[in-house]
Design an enzyme around this catalytic site. Structure first.
Site, PDB file in Angstrom:
ATOM      1  N   LYS A 170       0.854  -1.186   0.000  1.00 53.42           N
ATOM      2  CA  LYS A 170       0.000   0.000   0.000  1.00 53.42           C
ATOM      3  C   LYS A 170       0.891   1.238   0.000  1.00 53.42           C
ATOM      4  CE  LYS A 170      -1.558   2.844   2.939  1.00 53.42           C
ATOM      5  NZ  LYS A 170      -1.611   4.103   2.150  1.00 53.42           N
ATOM      6  N   GLY A 201      -4.873   2.908  -1.446  1.00 48.71           N
ATOM      7  CA  GLY A 201      -5.853   3.237  -0.422  1.00 48.71           C
ATOM      8  C   GLY A 201      -5.292   4.189   0.603  1.00 48.71           C
ATOM      9  N   ASP A 202      -6.136   4.593   1.536  1.00 49.04           N
ATOM     10  CA  ASP A 202      -5.688   5.490   2.602  1.00 49.04           C
ATOM     11  C   ASP A 202      -5.349   4.679   3.854  1.00 49.04           C
ATOM     12  OD1 ASP A 202      -8.144   4.852   3.778  1.00 49.04           O
ATOM     13  OD2 ASP A 202      -9.091   6.720   3.161  1.00 49.04           O
ATOM     14  N   VAL A 206      -7.320   0.989   4.113  1.00 49.34           N
ATOM     15  CA  VAL A 206      -6.442  -0.090   3.651  1.00 49.34           C
ATOM     16  C   VAL A 206      -5.293  -0.332   4.633  1.00 49.34           C
ATOM     17  CG1 VAL A 206      -4.869  -0.812   1.811  1.00 49.34           C
ATOM     18  CG2 VAL A 206      -7.079   0.202   1.238  1.00 49.34           C
ATOM     19  N   GLU A 245       9.746   1.975  10.662  1.00 50.31           N
ATOM     20  CA  GLU A 245      10.771   3.002  10.428  1.00 50.31           C
ATOM     21  C   GLU A 245      10.026   4.314  10.442  1.00 50.31           C
ATOM     22  OE1 GLU A 245      12.575   5.882   9.279  1.00 50.31           O
ATOM     23  OE2 GLU A 245      12.364   5.116   7.231  1.00 50.31           O
ATOM     24  N   CYS A 279      13.228  11.826   6.849  1.00 54.72           N
ATOM     25  CA  CYS A 279      13.107  11.582   8.288  1.00 54.72           C
ATOM     26  C   CYS A 279      14.459  11.591   8.992  1.00 54.72           C
ATOM     27  CB  CYS A 279      12.379  10.270   8.548  1.00 54.72           C
ATOM     28  SG  CYS A 279      12.972   8.889   7.566  1.00 54.72           S
ATOM     29  N   GLU A 378       8.982  17.194  14.618  1.00 52.91           N
ATOM     30  CA  GLU A 378       9.512  16.927  13.285  1.00 52.91           C
ATOM     31  C   GLU A 378       8.753  17.817  12.294  1.00 52.91           C
ATOM     32  OE1 GLU A 378      10.728  13.092  10.595  1.00 52.91           O
ATOM     33  OE2 GLU A 378       8.799  13.019  11.630  1.00 52.91           O
TER      34      GLU A 378
END
Length: 482
Positions: A170, A201-202, A206, A245, A279, A378
């Site tokens: 996904k 999907g979101d 999903v 992660e 990240c 962040e």
């Protein structure tokens, strides 16, 4: 306009079970550039059943068969490199040079290294009377983000395939184009039916169903800490493995012995690379109070050299990925101003000359204290904060004053001093005298400590994430005593 309105399940492009679609917005223009179908729980169920059936045979394939499969994937991947570069640039706003020199280089290298690792990886180990055998964990749900859309897909898909797992991917609905191309790569490489499946999907639909589904043995997510925690909650009932992660707020310690101007320049531009949407970016510069005037001057100069432009232009940064991100970044920049940080460069609003597009001014704050929002959160945009320290112990304490532990950076004049300081920072990767890409090593593990996650990717460590040990006790019986 791109239209990707089917899912890839059990070796076929199939119609979705529902009718929901999602407009993919070009971050440079704020206009739709394409449309995808959005999946439902029924689509995940179809894919999970296909992957479970395929696992029975694919998990029994030989090393040689899987090496041959990945070599076919590599051939097909290389045919589509120009398409992938264009797709990444279009879907998440990366300048074309970033797509070409980093966004597509990383997955290409991960694929090549995985093939070489697979040829020699030890799946069995004798331990006296016993044999420990590493076997594929099973059916894997893979949830990938928008900021490195091709790379994060391949850092999960390739090791899963290498060790004998089957999977359901996904990708982020914000950056689905490269995932579509990579799925076409898998199809062209003749990955067996059901081994690789794609469902758009979101997260709440999903993503949540991948986390909950009883036929899925493991879920691997790269994303925010909030999303990773939600996946873990959804996965708890079925006691599946959760591999995460997640986010970061990486410190960049500049020691007093460093070349201040060079270290600051690398730090500013390292953070601004990929428009700050990494990240592991060096987002917290921790610099000596005794040299703060020089640090601020160097940071202002470096920020002034960070150009902003459309993805097709030869600029250093492009737009951020979407309107939600743009609004959040603006709110955090304003909070830095309101909370008393010194604005060295940039600020709120779009750069001059831009009335549309999710462009952000390259922004630097100095005199940032640990309790400020810009020091803790962040930001995930081209916004750098500078904190000051009195001595090395103070610098290490500031670096470790974070909920995150994905990456860290230490720059100094003496390699022995840099090594000693770096060894005291609990982060998954600590870069010594570099800003990241110039020191990148695809063979070492990538992943975080603390709220940055609990999994490791890259190199042979990526294989371990998708393997389970079985101990065959008594496999080597002792000789009968006389």
């Amino acid at each position: 306009m791109r239209e990707y309105l089917k899912f890839y399940i059990d070796g076929q492009w199939v119609e979705p079970s529902g009718t929901k679609t999602w407009d993919v917005i070009d971050p440079a223009t704020e206009e739709p550039s394409g449309r995808i179908a959005l999946g439902e729980a029924e689509d995940v169920d179809r894919a999970a059943k296909a992957a479970r059936r395929a696992f029975k045979t694919y998990s029994q394939t030989s090393r040689e068969e899987r090496v041959a499969l990945l070599e076919r994937v590599l051939v097909e991947f290389e045919k589509r490199i120009p398409d992938l570069e264009a797709a990444v640039s279009e879907e998440m706003g990366a300048p074309m040079w970033v797509s070409r020199d980093a966004q597509v280089v990383l997955p290409h290298n991960h694929l090549k290294i995985a093939i070489e690792n697979l040829k020699t990886y030890e799946f069995e180990e004798d331990r006296g009377l016993s044999l420990v055998r590493m076997v594929p964990v099973g059916v894997c749900g893979l949830i990938t983000p928008w900021n490195w859309p091709a790379s994060t897909v391949m850092t999960k898909v390739v090791p899963a395939l290498a060790v004998g797992c089957t999977l359901i991917l996904k990708p982020s609905e914000y950056s689905p184009y490269s995932a579509q191309i990579l799925t076409e790569v898998m199809e062209a490489a003749q990955v067996p039916a059901g081994v690789f499946n794609l469902v758009y999907g979101d997260g709440p639909t999903v993503g949540a169903e991948l986390s909950r589904h009883p036929l899925i043995d493991m879920v691997s997510i790269t994303g925010s800490t909030r999303a990773g925690a939600e996946v873990a909650r959804n996965a708890a009932e079925s006691v599946k493995r959760v591999h995460q992660e997640l986010g970061g707020k990486s410190p960049n310690i500049i020691l007093e012995s460093a070349d201040i101007e060079g270290a600051v320049d690398r730090g500013v531009k390292g953070l601004m690379f990929n428009t700050g949407q990494s990240c592991s970016a060096p987002s917290r510069m921790i610099a000596p109070q005794s040299k703060m005037e020089q640090v601020i001057s160097a940071a202002r100069k470096a920020a002034s050299e960070v150009t902003v432009g459309a993805p097709s232009e030869d600029a250093y940064t492009g737009p951020v990925v979407n309107g939600n991100q743009w609004n959040r970044i603006q709110e955090l920049i304003q909070s830095g101003i309101d909370e008393g940080a010194t604005l060295v460069a940039g600020g709120v609003g779009r750069p001059e000359g831009y009335e549309k597009g999710y462009y952000v001014k390259p922004t630097v704050f100095a005199n940032v204290t640990p309790e400020m929002s810009v020091a803790k959160e962040e930001i995930f945009g081209p916004v750098l904060v500078i904190q000051s320290y009195v001595d090395t112990e103070d610098a290490i304490e500031l670096a470790n004053d974070s909920d995150y532990g994905l990456a860290a950076y230490v720059q100094g004049g003496s390699i022995d001093e840099v090594r000693e300081v770096g060894s005291r920072i609990p982060a998954g990767q600590v870069y010594l005298n570099g800003s990241g890409l110039d020191l990148i090593d695809f063979t070492v593990p990538f992943g975080g400590h603390k709220r940055s996650g609990n999994g490791r990717e890259w190199g042979d460590f990526a294989f371990e994430a998708f393997l389970e040990p079985i101990s065959l006790v008594g496999y080597n019986p002792s000789p009968t005593s006389e």
